[in-house]
Design a protein around this motif. Structure first.
Motif, PDB file in Angstrom:
ATOM      1  N   ILE A 137       0.843  -1.192   0.000  1.00  0.00           N
ATOM      2  CA  ILE A 137       0.000   0.000   0.000  1.00  0.00           C
ATOM      3  C   ILE A 137       0.880   1.244   0.000  1.00  0.00           C
ATOM      4  O   ILE A 137       1.789   1.371   0.824  1.00  0.00           O
ATOM      5  N   SER A 138       0.586   2.167  -0.906  1.00  0.00           N
ATOM      6  CA  SER A 138       1.276   3.452  -0.927  1.00  0.00           C
ATOM      7  C   SER A 138       0.272   4.534  -1.282  1.00  0.00           C
ATOM      8  O   SER A 138      -0.884   4.249  -1.621  1.00  0.00           O
ATOM      9  N   VAL A 139       0.708   5.791  -1.209  1.00  0.00           N
ATOM     10  CA  VAL A 139      -0.165   6.915  -1.519  1.00  0.00           C
ATOM     11  C   VAL A 139       0.560   7.841  -2.489  1.00  0.00           C
ATOM     12  O   VAL A 139       1.788   7.960  -2.446  1.00  0.00           O
ATOM     13  N   PHE A 140      -0.210   8.473  -3.391  1.00  0.00           N
ATOM     14  CA  PHE A 140       0.412   9.402  -4.331  1.00  0.00           C
ATOM     15  C   PHE A 140      -0.552  10.541  -4.633  1.00  0.00           C
ATOM     16  O   PHE A 140      -1.761  10.439  -4.392  1.00  0.00           O
ATOM     17  N   ASP A 141       0.008  11.642  -5.189  1.00  0.00           N
ATOM     18  CA  ASP A 141      -0.801  12.831  -5.441  1.00  0.00           C
ATOM     19  C   ASP A 141      -0.681  13.367  -6.862  1.00  0.00           C
ATOM     20  O   ASP A 141      -1.287  14.389  -7.187  1.00  0.00           O
ATOM     21  N   SER A 142       0.085  12.689  -7.709  1.00  0.00           N
ATOM     22  CA  SER A 142       0.202  13.165  -9.097  1.00  0.00           C
ATOM     23  C   SER A 142       0.342  11.982 -10.064  1.00  0.00           C
ATOM     24  O   SER A 142      -0.621  11.590 -10.704  1.00  0.00           O
ATOM     25  N   VAL A 143       1.548  11.432 -10.168  1.00  0.00           N
ATOM     26  CA  VAL A 143       1.779  10.319 -11.095  1.00  0.00           C
ATOM     27  C   VAL A 143       2.311   9.123 -10.323  1.00  0.00           C
ATOM     28  O   VAL A 143       3.237   9.249  -9.519  1.00  0.00           O
ATOM     29  N   TYR A 144       1.716   7.975 -10.587  1.00  0.00           N
ATOM     30  CA  TYR A 144       2.154   6.729  -9.958  1.00  0.00           C
ATOM     31  C   TYR A 144       2.535   5.754 -11.066  1.00  0.00           C
ATOM     32  O   TYR A 144       1.712   5.414 -11.916  1.00  0.00           O
ATOM     33  N   THR A 145       3.785   5.338 -11.076  1.00  0.00           N
ATOM     34  CA  THR A 145       4.276   4.369 -12.049  1.00  0.00           C
ATOM     35  C   THR A 145       4.736   3.129 -11.299  1.00  0.00           C
ATOM     36  O   THR A 145       5.461   3.231 -10.301  1.00  0.00           O
ATOM     37  N   THR A 146       4.323   1.969 -11.764  1.00  0.00           N
ATOM     38  CA  THR A 146       4.615   0.751 -11.020  1.00  0.00           C
ATOM     39  C   THR A 146       4.745  -0.437 -11.960  1.00  0.00           C
ATOM     40  O   THR A 146       4.179  -0.450 -13.053  1.00  0.00           O
ATOM     41  N   LYS A 147       5.482  -1.426 -11.520  1.00  0.00           N
ATOM     42  CA  LYS A 147       5.510  -2.690 -12.234  1.00  0.00           C
ATOM     43  C   LYS A 147       4.480  -3.628 -11.609  1.00  0.00           C
ATOM     44  O   LYS A 147       3.976  -3.379 -10.509  1.00  0.00           O
ATOM     45  N   LYS A 148       4.181  -4.694 -12.290  1.00  0.00           N
ATOM     46  CA  LYS A 148       3.213  -5.666 -11.786  1.00  0.00           C
ATOM     47  C   LYS A 148       3.874  -6.519 -10.716  1.00  0.00           C
ATOM     48  O   LYS A 148       4.830  -7.248 -10.988  1.00  0.00           O
ATOM     49  N   THR A 149       3.387  -6.421  -9.485  1.00  0.00           N
ATOM     50  CA  THR A 149       3.938  -7.202  -8.374  1.00  0.00           C
ATOM     51  C   THR A 149       2.907  -8.149  -7.764  1.00  0.00           C
ATOM     52  O   THR A 149       3.279  -9.118  -7.107  1.00  0.00           O
ATOM     53  N   HIS A 150       1.617  -7.849  -7.970  1.00  0.00           N
ATOM     54  CA  HIS A 150       0.535  -8.646  -7.414  1.00  0.00           C
ATOM     55  C   HIS A 150      -0.543  -8.817  -8.486  1.00  0.00           C
ATOM     56  O   HIS A 150      -0.479  -8.201  -9.548  1.00  0.00           O
ATOM     57  N   LYS A 151      -1.546  -9.605  -8.185  1.00  0.00           N
ATOM     58  CA  LYS A 151      -2.621  -9.839  -9.149  1.00  0.00           C
ATOM     59  C   LYS A 151      -3.430  -8.568  -9.405  1.00  0.00           C
ATOM     60  O   LYS A 151      -3.759  -8.240 -10.551  1.00  0.00           O
ATOM     61  N   TYR A 152      -3.766  -7.850  -8.329  1.00  0.00           N
ATOM     62  CA  TYR A 152      -4.650  -6.698  -8.450  1.00  0.00           C
ATOM     63  C   TYR A 152      -3.938  -5.393  -8.131  1.00  0.00           C
ATOM     64  O   TYR A 152      -2.996  -5.352  -7.336  1.00  0.00           O
ATOM     65  N   LEU A 153      -4.432  -4.316  -8.733  1.00  0.00           N
ATOM     66  CA  LEU A 153      -4.059  -2.967  -8.342  1.00  0.00           C
ATOM     67  C   LEU A 153      -5.352  -2.183  -8.156  1.00  0.00           C
ATOM     68  O   LEU A 153      -6.109  -1.985  -9.114  1.00  0.00           O
ATOM     69  N   SER A 154      -5.612  -1.762  -6.930  1.00  0.00           N
ATOM     70  CA  SER A 154      -6.814  -0.984  -6.629  1.00  0.00           C
ATOM     71  C   SER A 154      -6.434   0.465  -6.375  1.00  0.00           C
ATOM     72  O   SER A 154      -5.401   0.755  -5.756  1.00  0.00           O
ATOM     73  N   LEU A 155      -7.284   1.360  -6.853  1.00  0.00           N
ATOM     74  CA  LEU A 155      -7.102   2.798  -6.657  1.00  0.00           C
ATOM     75  C   LEU A 155      -8.247   3.298  -5.791  1.00  0.00           C
ATOM     76  O   LEU A 155      -9.413   3.271  -6.202  1.00  0.00           O
ATOM     77  N   ILE A 156      -7.913   3.742  -4.581  1.00  0.00           N
ATOM     78  CA  ILE A 156      -8.932   4.168  -3.622  1.00  0.00           C
ATOM     79  C   ILE A 156      -8.606   5.582  -3.163  1.00  0.00           C
ATOM     80  O   ILE A 156      -7.537   5.825  -2.589  1.00  0.00           O
ATOM     81  N   PRO A 157      -9.514   6.533  -3.397  1.00  0.00           N
ATOM     82  CA  PRO A 157      -9.246   7.914  -2.987  1.00  0.00           C
ATOM     83  C   PRO A 157      -9.082   8.032  -1.476  1.00  0.00           C
ATOM     84  O   PRO A 157      -9.860   7.449  -0.711  1.00  0.00           O
TER      85      PRO A 157
END
Length: 212
Positions: A137-157
């Motif tokens: 779990i991390s938090v961001f405020d502009s651009v988030y770039t990531t590699k695939k590390t898990h099955k899902y990626l959820s975006l929750i405000p």
């Protein structure tokens, strides 16, 4: 420089965490999480807490190596949790990367408080992540770039509303879409290919990588 904060939440697989520790990491143990340090075979650099969740003297007697660990005893009547104090100390020592283990578990109040600490760290320009065997779990405020590390990626405000300008590399793309905190639209997306990026504005967003 990276600091690892070990909190007193749930650990299912000590070897998962132990394999991620390097000699250059600064490890802060929060109170009763010392049992997890022992389980992982890790000696922390700093052991903090009001010691309401462990018997300090008994642990030192049972594990003499702990007698040489720097210790900071906190007052029981304090405004911050032990994990929050650990974050403060790590920031004061100028660590620009913080990983928190044991931040999730049975106590929903501590879990939510720990997740919101990511906002506190973000405001101080510290890269921070909460991690366990199933989630990152991390938090961001502009651009988030990531590699695939898990099955899902959820975006929750984390804020009431956050606008997603665009996404790249996601199975369910979003563009010029306002995600609000009271809907589940951003849950269980997936990264297709190796990498993804999310561009947002107007608030803070949680990025949660997870597996079943």
């Amino acid at each position: 420089m990276k600091a690892i904060i070990i909190s007193n939440g749930v650990f299912d697989n000590y070897s998962f965490f132990k394999s991620k520790v390097t000699d250059n990491d600064y490890i802060i143990c929060a109170d009763g999480a010392i049992k997890h340090c022992i389980g992982m075979g890790i000696v922390p650099n700093l052991w903090i807490g009001d010691f309401d969740s462990c018997n300090y003297e008994k642990y030192c007697n049972d594990y003499p190596v702990l007698k040489d660990v720097e210790t900071l005893t906190l007052k029981r009547d304090k405004d911050e949790t032990d994990t929050h104090v650990a974050c403060i100390i790590a920031s004061q020592k100028n660590y620009d990367e913080i990983v928190i283990w044991g931040a999730l578990g049975k106590r929903a109040d501590h879990m939510l408080s720990n997740i919101h600490l990511l906002e506190w760290l973000n405001k101080r320009n510290i890269s921070a992540v909460i991690e366990d065997e199933h989630n990152k779990i991390s938090v961001f405020d502009s651009v988030y770039t990531t590699k695939k590390t898990h099955k899902y990626l959820s975006l929750i405000p984390l804020d009431k509303r956050v606008t997603v300008d665009k996404t790249e590399g996601l199975l369910f793309p979003l563009q010029s879409y306002e995600l609000s905190r009271d809907i589940s639209m951003g849950v269980s997306n997936e990264i297709v290919g190796g990498y993804a990026s999310v561009h947002i504005h107007g608030g803070l967003m949680l990025a949660i990588h997870s597996d079943d």
